[in-house]
Scaffold this motif. Structure first.
Motif, PDB file in Angstrom:
ATOM      1  N   ASP A  13     -28.147 -24.453  16.334  1.00 26.43           N
ATOM      2  CA  ASP A  13     -26.738 -24.243  16.027  1.00 26.43           C
ATOM      3  C   ASP A  13     -26.677 -23.436  14.733  1.00 26.43           C
ATOM      4  O   ASP A  13     -27.259 -23.842  13.725  1.00 26.43           O
ATOM      5  CB  ASP A  13     -26.055 -25.606  15.856  1.00 26.43           C
ATOM      6  CG  ASP A  13     -24.570 -25.485  15.572  1.00 26.43           C
ATOM      7  OD1 ASP A  13     -23.972 -24.438  15.873  1.00 26.43           O
ATOM      8  OD2 ASP A  13     -23.996 -26.456  15.048  1.00 26.43           O
ATOM      9  N   ALA A  14     -25.982 -22.299  14.782  1.00 27.10           N
ATOM     10  CA  ALA A  14     -25.935 -21.444  13.595  1.00 27.10           C
ATOM     11  C   ALA A  14     -24.647 -20.636  13.583  1.00 27.10           C
ATOM     12  O   ALA A  14     -24.014 -20.423  14.615  1.00 27.10           O
ATOM     13  CB  ALA A  14     -27.136 -20.511  13.573  1.00 27.10           C
ATOM     14  N   ASP A  15     -24.292 -20.152  12.422  1.00 28.13           N
ATOM     15  CA  ASP A  15     -23.170 -19.250  12.244  1.00 28.13           C
ATOM     16  C   ASP A  15     -23.629 -17.857  12.681  1.00 28.13           C
ATOM     17  O   ASP A  15     -24.697 -17.399  12.267  1.00 28.13           O
ATOM     18  CB  ASP A  15     -22.767 -19.242  10.767  1.00 28.13           C
ATOM     19  CG  ASP A  15     -21.533 -18.401  10.471  1.00 28.13           C
ATOM     20  OD1 ASP A  15     -21.289 -17.400  11.171  1.00 28.13           O
ATOM     21  OD2 ASP A  15     -20.821 -18.754   9.521  1.00 28.13           O
ATOM     22  N   LYS A  64     -24.921 -15.589  10.074  1.00 32.49           N
ATOM     23  CA  LYS A  64     -26.155 -15.952   9.357  1.00 32.49           C
ATOM     24  C   LYS A  64     -27.131 -16.578  10.351  1.00 32.49           C
ATOM     25  O   LYS A  64     -27.382 -17.787  10.307  1.00 32.49           O
ATOM     26  CB  LYS A  64     -25.858 -16.944   8.236  1.00 32.49           C
ATOM     27  CG  LYS A  64     -24.931 -16.444   7.173  1.00 32.49           C
ATOM     28  CD  LYS A  64     -24.621 -17.541   6.173  1.00 32.49           C
ATOM     29  CE  LYS A  64     -23.462 -17.128   5.294  1.00 32.49           C
ATOM     30  NZ  LYS A  64     -22.906 -18.253   4.550  1.00 32.49           N
ATOM     31  N   ILE A  65     -27.671 -15.782  11.238  1.00 36.21           N
ATOM     32  CA  ILE A  65     -28.581 -16.293  12.267  1.00 36.21           C
ATOM     33  C   ILE A  65     -29.951 -16.544  11.629  1.00 36.21           C
ATOM     34  O   ILE A  65     -30.562 -15.615  11.097  1.00 36.21           O
ATOM     35  CB  ILE A  65     -28.680 -15.304  13.451  1.00 36.21           C
ATOM     36  CG1 ILE A  65     -27.276 -15.048  14.027  1.00 36.21           C
ATOM     37  CG2 ILE A  65     -29.620 -15.854  14.524  1.00 36.21           C
ATOM     38  CD1 ILE A  65     -27.205 -13.927  15.039  1.00 36.21           C
ATOM     39  N   PRO A  66     -30.448 -17.794  11.684  1.00 37.34           N
ATOM     40  CA  PRO A  66     -31.669 -18.155  10.947  1.00 37.34           C
ATOM     41  C   PRO A  66     -32.965 -17.789  11.678  1.00 37.34           C
ATOM     42  O   PRO A  66     -33.771 -18.660  12.031  1.00 37.34           O
ATOM     43  CB  PRO A  66     -31.517 -19.674  10.781  1.00 37.34           C
ATOM     44  CG  PRO A  66     -30.779 -20.093  12.014  1.00 37.34           C
ATOM     45  CD  PRO A  66     -29.822 -18.965  12.310  1.00 37.34           C
TER      46      PRO A  66
END
Length: 127
Positions: free
Chosen positions: A10-12, A15-17
């Motif tokens: 789950d990410a914004d 801002k993909i991790p």
């Protein structure tokens, strides 16, 4: 996928991790409505796509008189031209645009045949 293993997180979208150039393809369906800053989100997707990677974006475009009026639920509606303008602010290139009329649906007591847009977008190989 070849290994039978998928890692979900789950990410914004802004801002993909993951590392740069991680994915061959990315597909987003009816998600753009919720992006706080669509240009920033598209640039972040560009970062995580490999060279010549493909992005598929699908959404129901706003068409006067043919909307389900989801804006009251926090959606930001886009016309096809609005989305194309967002893409022009990035290094992506639209390689195909597909329009499809969906099967009839009922919403708030009214029947609708809604249009869906599918954009096939390519990360160009840049030197």
């Amino acid at each position: 996928m070849e290994t039978g293993y998928v890692d979900l997180f789950d990410a914004d979208v802004e801002k993909i991790p993951v590392w740069d150039e991680t994915f061959d393809k990315i597909c987003t369906i009816n998600a753009i409505y919720f992006w706080k800053n669509p240009v920033k989100a598209l640039k972040e997707i560009y970062r995580v796509l490999k060279k010549n990677g493909i992005l598929i974006v699908s959404f129901r475009p706003f068409i006067e008189g043919q909307t389900l009026n989801f804006t009251k639920y926090g959606f930001k509606e886009y016309q096809s031209e609005d989305f194309e303008s967002l893409i022009q602010q990035t290094a992506f290139k639209i390689i195909e645009k597909i329009e499809k009329t969906e099967p009839e649906v009922e919403f708030n007591g009214q029947k609708h045949n809604l249009l869906s847009m599918y954009f096939i977008i390519k990360k160009l190989h840049t030197t």
